[in-house]
Design a protein around this motif. Sequence first.
Motif: not given
Length: 404
Positions: A326-340
């Motif tokens: 997803i990160r590679a396909a958009v410039t929209l800000p993203l939230v990484l979830l899961g195992g942080i």
Amino acid sequence: MTTSPRAAAPPDVPGTPTDDLLGPVKLGPITLRNRVIKAATFEGLTPKGRVSDELIEFHRRPARGGVGMTTVAYCAVDKDGRTSPGQITWDDEAMPGLRTLTDAIHDEGAAISAQIGHAGPVASAKYNHAPALAPSRQFRLTTQSFARRASSADLDRIVERHVRAANRAIEAGFDAIELHFGHNYFVSSFLSPRTNRRRDEYGGSLENRARLARRVGRAVRDSVGDRIAILAKLGMDDGVRGGFWVDEAIQVAQWLEADGTVDALELTAGSSLLNPMYLFKGDAPLREFAAVMPQPTKLGVQLFGKHFLREYPYRDAYLLEDARQIRAAVTLPLVLLGGITDRAGIQLAVDEGFEYVAIARALLREPDLVEQIRRGDHRSGLCIHCNKCMTAIYGGTHCVLRTS
């Protein structure tokens, strides 16, 4: 007293890492004191749909412990969209308590978000005294009942209720809302070809299946403008054969970006309807689940739970592989979830180009985790991913390993 998140000075470049890993970041029209978001975790602390002192303290703890924003879960946009009794809906009686809650979190220097949505086929027909709604009529094994096919009138109503909820969130003092587009809740169930068998303009092609998500986003944005930050929690993978998967999630993310309706996407996975443990990874506490369930659900968990609550190995940042796409396909800000769970996980997210991280279980174990990291603590987090916190929701969600 710490200034309100809305009054904080923005960083030089919106949404990008600062020299300080926990420095301020922009999220749409607001500024967070750091990039760490307490993820939505159903609290089980809203008797009769009202804010309790316990709910306020539940969110105070991570706010006091340093998170940039905490997320209240799950606030149904209409009564037939609740998954269990006591969930908040946006009625007049709930508003004073919600204002008290947002004031309390602002006093701790954090921002606060409300997760809003309609549970659709995941909703509880028993407690709502109405059939669950789904894209297509379908049998629900977990409740031994049929979900009703949503009509055009149902779709219109639920879109309008999202708009109403967003505006009421502004009235109550929330800084952000999170549109629930995951876990096979209503909007997500339309996205998934496994659950959506419609043959009208909301079924078939991905463009049609994504129509409801885009319609909700458009209606909410047109109504609230930039008076509140808008996130959407987007599923990347249902975790079931024939379900929604990352290739389609990429396209939906691109459409939402092009629409300009959301300020960020929080990326998730799994289906509360079909494969709930796919999101959580780690242990599946079957015995503990059975212990808190009434009959005949208890017997069903004992006999068939291992088929429904499947275990998946835990590893840190376990959603990163899909999220990278997803990160590679958009410039929209993203939230990484899961195992942080620690400083290394936050740093990894930043290095991979994610503007924010969402943390759930680790903050139940250590509400002051962010403040510990800020003080220079580099150790691994204490959460052991036993998932027994999931079975505690009926008496108030908490980490069973915490003694205070």
